[in-house]
Motif scaffolding. Structure first.
Motif, PDB file in Angstrom:
ATOM      1  N   UNK A 141       0.887  -1.131  -0.115  1.00  0.00           N
ATOM      2  CA  UNK A 141      -0.016   0.034  -0.029  1.00  0.00           C
ATOM      3  C   UNK A 141       0.886   1.273   0.232  1.00  0.00           C
ATOM      4  N   UNK A 142       1.958   1.248   0.344  1.00  0.00           N
ATOM      5  CA  UNK A 142       3.056   2.469   0.309  1.00  0.00           C
ATOM      6  C   UNK A 142       3.246   2.900  -0.897  1.00  0.00           C
ATOM      7  N   UNK A 143       3.400   3.992  -1.121  1.00  0.00           N
ATOM      8  CA  UNK A 143       4.126   4.577  -2.452  1.00  0.00           C
ATOM      9  C   UNK A 143       5.485   4.875  -2.136  1.00  0.00           C
ATOM     10  N   UNK A 144       6.373   4.532  -3.429  1.00  0.00           N
ATOM     11  CA  UNK A 144       7.787   4.663  -3.251  1.00  0.00           C
ATOM     12  C   UNK A 144       8.130   5.522  -4.721  1.00  0.00           C
ATOM     13  N   UNK A 145       9.015   6.497  -4.326  1.00  0.00           N
ATOM     14  CA  UNK A 145       9.593   7.138  -5.423  1.00  0.00           C
ATOM     15  C   UNK A 145      10.903   6.979  -5.690  1.00  0.00           C
ATOM     16  N   UNK A 146      11.463   6.385  -6.764  1.00  0.00           N
ATOM     17  CA  UNK A 146      12.609   5.799  -7.061  1.00  0.00           C
ATOM     18  C   UNK A 146      13.423   6.882  -8.043  1.00  0.00           C
ATOM     19  N   UNK A 147      14.657   7.031  -7.696  1.00  0.00           N
ATOM     20  CA  UNK A 147      15.308   8.039  -8.677  1.00  0.00           C
ATOM     21  C   UNK A 147      16.241   6.691  -9.572  1.00  0.00           C
ATOM     22  N   UNK A 148      15.735   7.002 -10.795  1.00  0.00           N
ATOM     23  CA  UNK A 148      16.256   6.074 -11.956  1.00  0.00           C
ATOM     24  C   UNK A 148      17.297   7.020 -12.901  1.00  0.00           C
ATOM     25  N   UNK A 149      18.042   6.217 -13.703  1.00  0.00           N
ATOM     26  CA  UNK A 149      18.948   7.042 -14.826  1.00  0.00           C
ATOM     27  C   UNK A 149      18.068   7.945 -15.598  1.00  0.00           C
ATOM     28  N   UNK A 150      16.862   7.435 -15.873  1.00  0.00           N
ATOM     29  CA  UNK A 150      15.935   8.142 -16.830  1.00  0.00           C
ATOM     30  C   UNK A 150      14.987   9.378 -16.038  1.00  0.00           C
TER      31      UNK A 150
END
Length: 158
Positions: free
Chosen positions: A136-145
């Motif tokens: 249920x959590x929302x996660x923000x992921x820093x990716x190369x794009x």
């Protein structure tokens, strides 16, 4: 000495590869070297040089695997109490909030990671963002794009 986390399956795969290298491929290359040596002049013998090069690769891989196994910390996910949180060895189903596409990853050690079979390294940006989160959590992921936002749909301790 630094320990490297590894699943039971990852350890088994490395042990099987090591066994094949030592019992099948190493003896085969020794035979190939002996046969090539029997052909005479070693300076211009391409078969001999190819076999020696192959022997170098095999011996290097054997040393690499033995080093990884000696420095590994094998973690059996089934021995860890289920808390609902994402930890090493869990399988996570995610939904890309922007594209509505789902993806499932298993978080494993560096040596086991293979994106083609949805196994990601504990040290990957996605896994680092997911560790400690729950369904249920929302996660923000820093990716190369750029940045990708995922919603955690399911956490499984398989």
């Amino acid at each position: 000495m630094q320990r490297y986390p590894m699943t039971v399956e990852g350890e088994l795969a490395l042990q099987n590869e090591l066994k094949e290298l030592k019992s099948v491929r190493r003896p085969a290359v020794i035979i190939a070297i002996a046969e090539a040596r029997a052909h005479g002049d070693l300076k211009e013998n391409a078969e001999y040089h190819a076999a020696r090069e192959q022997q170098g690769f095999i011996e290097g891989r054997i040393q690499d695997i033995e080093g990884k196994l000696s420095g590994s910390q094998v973690i059996n996910v089934h021995d860890i109490p289920v808390t609902g949180k994402i930890i090493f060895g869990t399988t996570v189903s995610l939904l890309n909030v922007e594209t509505d596409q789902g993806v499932t990853y298993k978080i494993v050690g560096d040596d086991e990671a293979n994106v083609k079979v949805n196994k990601i390294s504990l040290n990957s940006p996605i896994a680092r963002a997911l560790i400690g989160k729950e369904e249920g959590d929302t996660v923000v992921v820093k990716v190369p794009g750029g940045v990708v936002e995922y919603e955690i749909e399911k956490v499984e301790h398989l």
